[in-house]
Design a protein around this motif. Sequence first.
Motif, short mmCIF file in Angstrom:
data_model
loop_
_atom_site.label_atom_id
_atom_site.label_comp_id
_atom_site.label_asym_id
_atom_site.label_seq_id
_atom_site.Cartn_x
_atom_site.Cartn_y
_atom_site.Cartn_z
N UNK A 126 13.12 9.58 2.08
CA UNK A 126 12.92 8.49 1.12
C UNK A 126 14.19 8.27 0.30
N UNK A 127 14.82 9.36 -0.15
CA UNK A 127 16.04 9.23 -0.93
C UNK A 127 17.17 8.60 -0.13
N UNK A 128 17.12 8.76 1.20
CA UNK A 128 18.13 8.17 2.08
C UNK A 128 17.79 6.73 2.45
N UNK A 129 16.67 6.24 1.93
CA UNK A 129 16.24 4.88 2.25
C UNK A 129 15.59 4.75 3.61
N UNK A 130 15.26 5.86 4.22
CA UNK A 130 14.60 5.85 5.54
C UNK A 130 13.10 5.92 5.30
N UNK A 131 12.58 4.84 4.71
CA UNK A 131 11.23 4.85 4.18
C UNK A 131 10.16 4.94 5.27
N UNK A 132 10.37 4.30 6.40
CA UNK A 132 9.35 4.35 7.46
C UNK A 132 9.19 5.78 7.97
N UNK A 133 10.31 6.50 8.13
CA UNK A 133 10.22 7.89 8.58
C UNK A 133 9.57 8.77 7.51
N UNK A 134 9.91 8.51 6.27
CA UNK A 134 9.28 9.25 5.17
C UNK A 134 7.78 9.00 5.16
N UNK A 135 7.41 7.74 5.35
CA UNK A 135 5.99 7.37 5.37
C UNK A 135 5.25 8.09 6.49
N UNK A 136 5.90 8.25 7.64
CA UNK A 136 5.28 8.96 8.76
C UNK A 136 4.98 10.41 8.38
N UNK A 137 5.94 11.06 7.72
CA UNK A 137 5.73 12.46 7.31
C UNK A 137 4.62 12.57 6.28
N UNK A 157 3.53 7.12 -4.40
CA UNK A 157 4.86 6.93 -5.00
C UNK A 157 5.78 6.16 -4.05
N UNK A 158 5.72 6.51 -2.77
CA UNK A 158 6.59 5.84 -1.80
C UNK A 158 6.18 4.38 -1.63
N UNK A 159 4.89 4.12 -1.50
CA UNK A 159 4.44 2.73 -1.42
C UNK A 159 4.92 1.94 -2.65
N UNK A 160 4.86 2.56 -3.81
CA UNK A 160 5.32 1.90 -5.04
C UNK A 160 6.79 1.55 -4.92
N UNK A 161 7.60 2.51 -4.45
CA UNK A 161 9.03 2.25 -4.28
C UNK A 161 9.29 1.13 -3.28
N UNK A 162 8.38 0.97 -2.32
CA UNK A 162 8.51 -0.07 -1.30
C UNK A 162 7.92 -1.40 -1.76
N UNK A 163 7.46 -1.46 -3.02
CA UNK A 163 6.81 -2.66 -3.59
C UNK A 163 5.51 -3.01 -2.88
N UNK A 164 4.88 -2.01 -2.27
CA UNK A 164 3.58 -2.21 -1.62
C UNK A 164 2.51 -1.71 -2.59
N UNK A 165 2.23 -2.53 -3.58
CA UNK A 165 1.42 -2.07 -4.71
C UNK A 165 -0.06 -1.91 -4.36
N UNK A 166 -0.58 -2.73 -3.48
CA UNK A 166 -1.99 -2.57 -3.09
C UNK A 166 -2.20 -1.25 -2.38
N UNK A 167 -1.27 -0.91 -1.47
CA UNK A 167 -1.37 0.37 -0.76
C UNK A 167 -1.18 1.55 -1.72
N UNK A 168 -0.24 1.39 -2.65
CA UNK A 168 -0.03 2.44 -3.65
C UNK A 168 -1.29 2.66 -4.48
#
Length: 282
Positions: A126-137, A157-168
């Motif tokens: 997530x810190x590297x901006x590899x959000x899809x891989x982070x989401x998988x883990x 937290x990750x969904x929030x960072x991705x602006x996916x507020x409903x999922x968060x």
Amino acid sequence: MNADADEAARGRANVLYSRAESYFNLDRNDAAIADLTEAITLVPGMARAWRMRGECHRLNDRYDAALSDFDEALKLEPDSAFSIGSRGQVYAALDRPEEALADFEHALTLAPGEHWILDSRAGLLADLGRWDESLTDLTKLIELDGESARSWSRRGDLYYRMDLYTEALDDFTQALRVEPGSVRALTGRGDTLRMLDRDEEALADLTSAVQLAPDNASALASRGATLADLERFEEAMADLDRAVEAAPGYAWAYQVRGGVLQTLDRHEEAVADFTRALDLEP
């Protein structure tokens, strides 16, 4: 060293290690390090002592010493997922992400379902901006244990960072199903509700979080931001003052307080807060 002396040394080293475990569990890491150092002196081949001393050094932010100890542990136990994963955490803290990822991946081949290693890799990705891989883990963590409030909150937290507020929002709600008194989940859901312009609901969650943890800077700053959205500026300032007092290095709290001060035409103070925020996160 004769056999009797060798046996005595091993016996003493075992007791020292056991006492170090208790020190470690009491967060008395320096006392644990002292015992583990003596144990290692007595029995240099005690891999678990190297491993635990490395972890104590890591928790005390002594990263070079931690790396050295984990390397020694791995000479003795090359397939220790704990030592490899912990060394990965040290590399991550030292901003050496490629080495950290290599260690996490190696450790996970040895212990595929180890939660803390998956969690550590997810955080680094997530810190590297590899959000899809982070989401998988993080999704895998939830699949392994859907009753972990931490895992739901981490993905929220990750969904929030991705602006996916409903999922968060859904994930923080699941975390609160598992642990109704989770300050982290209450704060996360409250802040997510604020982003969805559901300020009264946000205020309820954030007030619950502050009641549970009166000095939690994140909950205080988020409640301050919500109160500001509701144009309750005096209350907002009180929360934001408490937030920066609790966490003087919290850049976002200064940024939000600067915005409130600006709204109140207190521009000199606003400039000071914005400057502080920029200094903390250039």
